[in-house]
Design a protein around this motif. Structure first.
Motif, PDB file in Angstrom:
ATOM      1  N   LYS A  88       0.836  -1.517 -11.208  1.00 23.62           N
ATOM      2  CA  LYS A  88       1.702  -2.372 -10.397  1.00 23.62           C
ATOM      3  C   LYS A  88       2.276  -1.577  -9.228  1.00 23.62           C
ATOM      4  N   GLN A  89       2.345  -2.227  -8.063  1.00 20.62           N
ATOM      5  CA  GLN A  89       3.072  -1.704  -6.906  1.00 20.62           C
ATOM      6  C   GLN A  89       4.044  -2.789  -6.482  1.00 20.62           C
ATOM      7  N   THR A  90       5.328  -2.419  -6.351  1.00 22.84           N
ATOM      8  CA  THR A  90       6.361  -3.404  -6.054  1.00 22.84           C
ATOM      9  C   THR A  90       7.128  -3.059  -4.794  1.00 22.84           C
ATOM     10  N   VAL A  91       7.376  -4.086  -3.989  1.00 26.72           N
ATOM     11  CA  VAL A  91       8.257  -3.994  -2.832  1.00 26.72           C
ATOM     12  C   VAL A  91       9.408  -4.955  -3.090  1.00 26.72           C
ATOM     13  N   SER A  92      10.644  -4.477  -2.934  1.00 24.17           N
ATOM     14  CA  SER A  92      11.823  -5.316  -3.121  1.00 24.17           C
ATOM     15  C   SER A  92      12.411  -5.694  -1.775  1.00 24.17           C
ATOM     16  N   LEU A  93      12.654  -6.975  -1.599  1.00 27.11           N
ATOM     17  CA  LEU A  93      13.219  -7.507  -0.362  1.00 27.11           C
ATOM     18  C   LEU A  93      14.417  -8.389  -0.711  1.00 27.11           C
ATOM     19  N   ASP A  94      15.601  -7.933  -0.487  1.00 25.68           N
ATOM     20  CA  ASP A  94      16.824  -8.721  -0.634  1.00 25.68           C
ATOM     21  C   ASP A  94      16.791  -9.675  -1.834  1.00 25.68           C
ATOM     22  N   GLY A  95      16.621  -9.117  -3.036  1.00 28.60           N
ATOM     23  CA  GLY A  95      16.664  -9.917  -4.249  1.00 28.60           C
ATOM     24  C   GLY A  95      15.345 -10.512  -4.690  1.00 28.60           C
ATOM     25  N   VAL A  96      14.297 -10.358  -3.909  1.00 30.26           N
ATOM     26  CA  VAL A  96      12.973 -10.854  -4.286  1.00 30.26           C
ATOM     27  C   VAL A  96      12.035  -9.656  -4.411  1.00 30.26           C
ATOM     28  N   VAL A 124       8.147  -8.420  -4.788  1.00 34.08           N
ATOM     29  CA  VAL A 124       6.758  -8.797  -4.580  1.00 34.08           C
ATOM     30  C   VAL A 124       5.928  -7.667  -5.179  1.00 34.08           C
ATOM     31  N   THR A 125       5.093  -8.010  -6.154  1.00 34.06           N
ATOM     32  CA  THR A 125       4.353  -6.997  -6.904  1.00 34.06           C
ATOM     33  C   THR A 125       2.868  -7.295  -6.877  1.00 34.06           C
ATOM     34  N   ARG A 126       2.094  -6.284  -6.489  1.00 38.05           N
ATOM     35  CA  ARG A 126       0.641  -6.386  -6.623  1.00 38.05           C
ATOM     36  C   ARG A 126       0.289  -5.809  -7.985  1.00 38.05           C
ATOM     37  N   VAL A 127      -0.362  -6.620  -8.799  1.00 39.55           N
ATOM     38  CA  VAL A 127      -0.731  -6.218 -10.155  1.00 39.55           C
ATOM     39  C   VAL A 127      -2.249  -6.140 -10.230  1.00 39.55           C
ATOM     40  N   THR A 128      -2.756  -5.032 -10.762  1.00 43.37           N
ATOM     41  CA  THR A 128      -4.189  -4.887 -10.972  1.00 43.37           C
ATOM     42  C   THR A 128      -4.450  -4.718 -12.463  1.00 43.37           C
ATOM     43  N   GLN A 133     -15.143  -7.167 -13.201  1.00 49.51           N
ATOM     44  CA  GLN A 133     -14.368  -6.701 -12.056  1.00 49.51           C
ATOM     45  C   GLN A 133     -12.880  -6.834 -12.361  1.00 49.51           C
ATOM     46  N   PRO A 134     -12.073  -5.960 -11.784  1.00 52.10           N
ATOM     47  CA  PRO A 134     -10.625  -6.046 -11.997  1.00 52.10           C
ATOM     48  C   PRO A 134     -10.078  -7.374 -11.483  1.00 52.10           C
ATOM     49  N   CYS A 135      -8.945  -7.784 -12.031  1.00 52.50           N
ATOM     50  CA  CYS A 135      -8.225  -8.942 -11.508  1.00 52.50           C
ATOM     51  C   CYS A 135      -7.007  -8.417 -10.758  1.00 52.50           C
ATOM     52  N   VAL A 136      -6.867  -8.817  -9.513  1.00 53.04           N
ATOM     53  CA  VAL A 136      -5.735  -8.411  -8.685  1.00 53.04           C
ATOM     54  C   VAL A 136      -4.966  -9.667  -8.295  1.00 53.04           C
ATOM     55  N   PHE A 137      -3.649  -9.642  -8.523  1.00 50.10           N
ATOM     56  CA  PHE A 137      -2.817 -10.768  -8.119  1.00 50.10           C
ATOM     57  C   PHE A 137      -1.505 -10.260  -7.556  1.00 50.10           C
ATOM     58  N   VAL A 138      -0.866 -11.102  -6.738  1.00 47.87           N
ATOM     59  CA  VAL A 138       0.433 -10.775  -6.157  1.00 47.87           C
ATOM     60  C   VAL A 138       1.449 -11.734  -6.764  1.00 47.87           C
ATOM     61  N   GLU A 139       2.500 -11.131  -7.324  1.00 45.75           N
ATOM     62  CA  GLU A 139       3.512 -11.867  -8.067  1.00 45.75           C
ATOM     63  C   GLU A 139       4.831 -11.844  -7.302  1.00 45.75           C
ATOM     64  N   PHE A 140       5.560 -12.940  -7.395  1.00 46.35           N
ATOM     65  CA  PHE A 140       6.864 -13.061  -6.730  1.00 46.35           C
ATOM     66  C   PHE A 140       7.914 -13.314  -7.802  1.00 46.35           C
ATOM     67  N   ASP A 161       0.826  -1.219   0.000  1.00 44.14           N
ATOM     68  CA  ASP A 161       0.000   0.000   0.000  1.00 44.14           C
ATOM     69  C   ASP A 161       0.858   1.265   0.000  1.00 44.14           C
ATOM     70  N   ALA A 162       2.094   1.160   0.494  1.00 43.40           N
ATOM     71  CA  ALA A 162       2.990   2.319   0.549  1.00 43.40           C
ATOM     72  C   ALA A 162       3.884   2.420  -0.694  1.00 43.40           C
ATOM     73  N   ALA A 163       3.843   1.425  -1.568  1.00 42.05           N
ATOM     74  CA  ALA A 163       4.710   1.413  -2.757  1.00 42.05           C
ATOM     75  C   ALA A 163       4.165   2.343  -3.837  1.00 42.05           C
ATOM     76  N   ASP A 164       5.068   2.957  -4.596  1.00 36.33           N
ATOM     77  CA  ASP A 164       4.669   3.800  -5.724  1.00 36.33           C
ATOM     78  C   ASP A 164       3.986   2.945  -6.781  1.00 36.33           C
ATOM     79  N   SER A 165       3.018   3.540  -7.479  1.00 38.13           N
ATOM     80  CA  SER A 165       2.307   2.848  -8.549  1.00 38.13           C
ATOM     81  C   SER A 165       2.985   3.086  -9.887  1.00 38.13           C
TER      82      SER A 165
END
Length: 115
Positions: free
Chosen positions: A19-27, A29-33, A98-105, A7-11
């Motif tokens: 897409k909003q992405t958080v990067s954690l030590d080489g991984v 995680v992206t929420r895609v709408t 309705q939109p499709c929302v998924f979280v990608e790794f 929720d705090a990631a830039d769009s």
């Protein structure tokens, strides 16, 4: 230990795909709408400069339905609580009203990141 907040990631928006992405030590995680009417070949093809999406995806669908068609013509719909593993070479779009929302790794393979 690391922590991020989508929720705090830039769009990053391309047409009807956000897409909003958080990067954690080489991984990453992206929420895609995929908004209603979103389609990779309409919203991201020009940006990617490829005929179909050439990225692999591992994701969990949170809501909505995403139809994926591979370059070989095979297709599958993915809906809430389903996990998808997509190899390179596909198009995808929302199904229904309705939109499709998924979280990608991913591990450093997303060249659609913010430039």
């Amino acid at each position: 230990m690391q922590k991020g907040n989508l929720d705090a990631a830039d769009s990053d928006r391309h047409g009807k795909i956000t897409k909003q992405t958080v990067s954690l030590d080489g991984v990453s995680v992206t929420r895609v709408t995929f908004g209603v009417g979103a389609r990779w070949s309409q919203d991201l093809k020009e940006y990617a400069r490829t005929e179909s999406c050439q990225l692999p995806h591992v994701a969990l669908v949170l809501s909505g339905t995403l139809r994926v068609v591979m370059d070989d013509g095979s297709e599958e719909d993915f809906s809430k609580n389903e996990v998808m593993l997509l190899p390179p070479g596909h198009d995808a779009w929302t199904v229904g009203d309705q939109p499709c929302v998924f979280v990608e790794f991913s591990r450093g393979n997303d060249y659609y990141g913010v430039h």
